[in-house]
Design an enzyme around this catalytic site. Sequence first.
Site, PDB file in Angstrom:
ATOM      1  N   ARG A  44      -6.501   2.933  -3.231  1.00  0.00           N
ATOM      2  CA  ARG A  44      -5.534   2.096  -2.538  1.00  0.00           C
ATOM      3  C   ARG A  44      -5.776   0.629  -2.876  1.00  0.00           C
ATOM      4  O   ARG A  44      -6.906   0.232  -3.183  1.00  0.00           O
ATOM      5  CB  ARG A  44      -5.581   2.328  -1.030  1.00  0.00           C
ATOM      6  CG  ARG A  44      -6.845   1.903  -0.275  1.00  0.00           C
ATOM      7  CD  ARG A  44      -8.081   2.762  -0.450  1.00  0.00           C
ATOM      8  NE  ARG A  44      -7.973   4.123   0.022  1.00  0.00           N
ATOM      9  CZ  ARG A  44      -8.294   4.497   1.252  1.00  0.00           C
ATOM     10  NH1 ARG A  44      -8.762   3.638   2.120  1.00  0.00           N
ATOM     11  NH2 ARG A  44      -8.186   5.750   1.601  1.00  0.00           N
ATOM     12  N   ARG A  63       0.854  -1.188   0.000  1.00  0.00           N
ATOM     13  CA  ARG A  63       0.000   0.000   0.000  1.00  0.00           C
ATOM     14  C   ARG A  63       0.884   1.229   0.000  1.00  0.00           C
ATOM     15  O   ARG A  63       1.813   1.336   0.786  1.00  0.00           O
ATOM     16  CB  ARG A  63      -0.916   0.047   1.229  1.00  0.00           C
ATOM     17  CG  ARG A  63      -1.682   1.362   1.263  1.00  0.00           C
ATOM     18  CD  ARG A  63      -2.758   1.427   2.298  1.00  0.00           C
ATOM     19  NE  ARG A  63      -3.431   2.727   2.215  1.00  0.00           N
ATOM     20  CZ  ARG A  63      -4.452   3.069   2.978  1.00  0.00           C
ATOM     21  NH1 ARG A  63      -4.930   2.221   3.861  1.00  0.00           N
ATOM     22  NH2 ARG A  63      -5.003   4.251   2.852  1.00  0.00           N
ATOM     23  N   ASP A  84      -6.896  -1.498   2.342  1.00  0.00           N
ATOM     24  CA  ASP A  84      -7.078  -0.705   3.560  1.00  0.00           C
ATOM     25  C   ASP A  84      -7.720  -1.645   4.569  1.00  0.00           C
ATOM     26  O   ASP A  84      -8.651  -2.379   4.234  1.00  0.00           O
ATOM     27  CB  ASP A  84      -8.005   0.487   3.259  1.00  0.00           C
ATOM     28  CG  ASP A  84      -8.332   1.316   4.494  1.00  0.00           C
ATOM     29  OD1 ASP A  84      -7.440   1.535   5.333  1.00  0.00           O
ATOM     30  OD2 ASP A  84      -9.494   1.753   4.611  1.00  0.00           O
ATOM     31  N   ASP A 132      -9.118  -1.530   8.523  1.00  0.00           N
ATOM     32  CA  ASP A 132      -9.419  -0.684   9.672  1.00  0.00           C
ATOM     33  C   ASP A 132     -10.022  -1.515  10.796  1.00  0.00           C
ATOM     34  O   ASP A 132     -10.837  -2.412  10.536  1.00  0.00           O
ATOM     35  CB  ASP A 132     -10.444   0.397   9.287  1.00  0.00           C
ATOM     36  CG  ASP A 132      -9.928   1.355   8.219  1.00  0.00           C
ATOM     37  OD1 ASP A 132      -8.725   1.656   8.230  1.00  0.00           O
ATOM     38  OD2 ASP A 132     -10.736   1.794   7.386  1.00  0.00           O
TER      39      ASP A 132
HETATM   40  C1  X6L Z   1     -17.946  14.311   3.296  1.00  0.00           C
HETATM   41  C2  X6L Z   1     -16.573  14.288   3.322  1.00  0.00           C
HETATM   42  C3  X6L Z   1     -18.622  13.121   3.403  1.00  0.00           C
HETATM   43  C4  X6L Z   1     -15.894  13.102   3.446  1.00  0.00           C
HETATM   44  C5  X6L Z   1     -17.929  11.934   3.530  1.00  0.00           C
HETATM   45  C6  X6L Z   1     -16.470   9.430   3.717  1.00  0.00           C
HETATM   46  C7  X6L Z   1     -14.454  10.631   3.768  1.00  0.00           C
HETATM   47  C8  X6L Z   1     -15.763   8.251   3.794  1.00  0.00           C
HETATM   48  C9  X6L Z   1     -13.749   9.460   3.848  1.00  0.00           C
HETATM   49  C10 X6L Z   1     -16.573  11.911   3.563  1.00  0.00           C
HETATM   50  C11 X6L Z   1     -15.829  10.642   3.688  1.00  0.00           C
HETATM   51  C12 X6L Z   1     -14.377   8.272   3.859  1.00  0.00           C
HETATM   52  C13 X6L Z   1     -13.684   3.645   1.204  1.00  0.00           C
HETATM   53  C14 X6L Z   1     -14.434   4.569   0.473  1.00  0.00           C
HETATM   54  C15 X6L Z   1     -12.845   5.580   1.464  1.00  0.00           C
HETATM   55  C16 X6L Z   1     -14.060   2.289   1.172  1.00  0.00           C
HETATM   56  C17 X6L Z   1     -15.860   2.929  -0.289  1.00  0.00           C
HETATM   57  C18 X6L Z   1     -13.618   6.992   3.959  1.00  0.00           C
HETATM   58  C19 X6L Z   1     -12.152   6.933   3.691  1.00  0.00           C
HETATM   59  N1  X6L Z   1     -12.694   4.295   1.844  1.00  0.00           N
HETATM   60  N2  X6L Z   1     -15.511   4.225  -0.269  1.00  0.00           N
HETATM   61  N3  X6L Z   1     -13.890   5.784   0.659  1.00  0.00           N
HETATM   62  N4  X6L Z   1     -15.159   1.982   0.415  1.00  0.00           N
HETATM   63  N5  X6L Z   1     -16.910   2.541  -1.009  1.00  0.00           N
HETATM   64  O1  X6L Z   1     -13.459   1.409   1.776  1.00  0.00           O
HETATM   65  O2  X6L Z   1     -14.170   5.950   4.244  1.00  0.00           O
HETATM   66  S1  X6L Z   1     -11.840   6.890   1.972  1.00  0.00           S
HETATM   67 MG    MG Z   2     -10.912   2.851   5.680  1.00  0.00          MG
HETATM   68 MG    MG Z   3      -7.282   2.788   7.147  1.00  0.00          MG
END
Ligand code: X6L
Ligand code: MG
Ligand code: MG
Length: 173
Positions: free
Chosen positions: A98, A89, A101, A103
């Site tokens: 990525r 990663r 990930d 968590d």
């Molecule tokens: C506003 C701003 C609303 C940011 C939401 C949501 C940021 C989720 C980060 C957010 C916001 C994340 C995954 C992902 C990510 C994953 C899917 C995160 C971290 N990781 N989308 N986006 N699956 N489908 O594992 O979860 S980045």
């Molecule tokens: Mg995550």
């Molecule tokens: Mg993480």
Amino acid sequence: MNEVAERTRAYLGLGGNLGDPATAMASALRMLDAHEAVTVATVSSLYRTPPWGKTDQPDFLNAVAAVDTTLPPRALLELCLETERALKRVRIERWGPRVIDMDILLFGRERIAEEGLQVPHPRMGERAFVLAPLSEIAPDVDVDGGTAMERLAGVEKAGIERLPGGGDWWRRD
Ligand code: X6L
Ligand code: MG
Ligand code: MG
């Protein structure tokens, strides 16, 4: 002497959207399971999920794994990060694409607020890409004072697709 170590049921969220995330996630689970202090107990199906947060990136594959461990939470986190690094990663941009990930979502019923280690995962109760696979393997587990299943009923699930094949995908040779 030689106390019997207490085992804790923890839930891990896995995801990826670069290269071959299913293979990376399978490798990660096998590496964890190979650790003497970690047993992978149950793994959800794989889910294809639209990107959250930063939406201009490829769809993710997500899954959740239940693990039983005698490690304390910080050591489990370090093992997860070490496993991500072993799978190459590369951290380029926050919330960006990525290969893998991993968590910590839940660690027994513990609540932890430390640098780099917030458990339960702060926003897991709002994210269908976590709640759908979690509800498959642990519908009654507590998330923000409700069950995983109840929380899933209250979030947007558009575009989330459970892939066929069940929870054995990570064992396939
Ligand atoms: C506003 C701003 C609303 C940011 C939401 C949501 C940021 C989720 C980060 C957010 C916001 C994340 C995954 C992902 C990510 C994953 C899917 C995160 C971290 N990781 N989308 N986006 N699956 N489908 O594992 O979860 S980045
Ligand atoms: Mg995550
Ligand atoms: Mg993480």
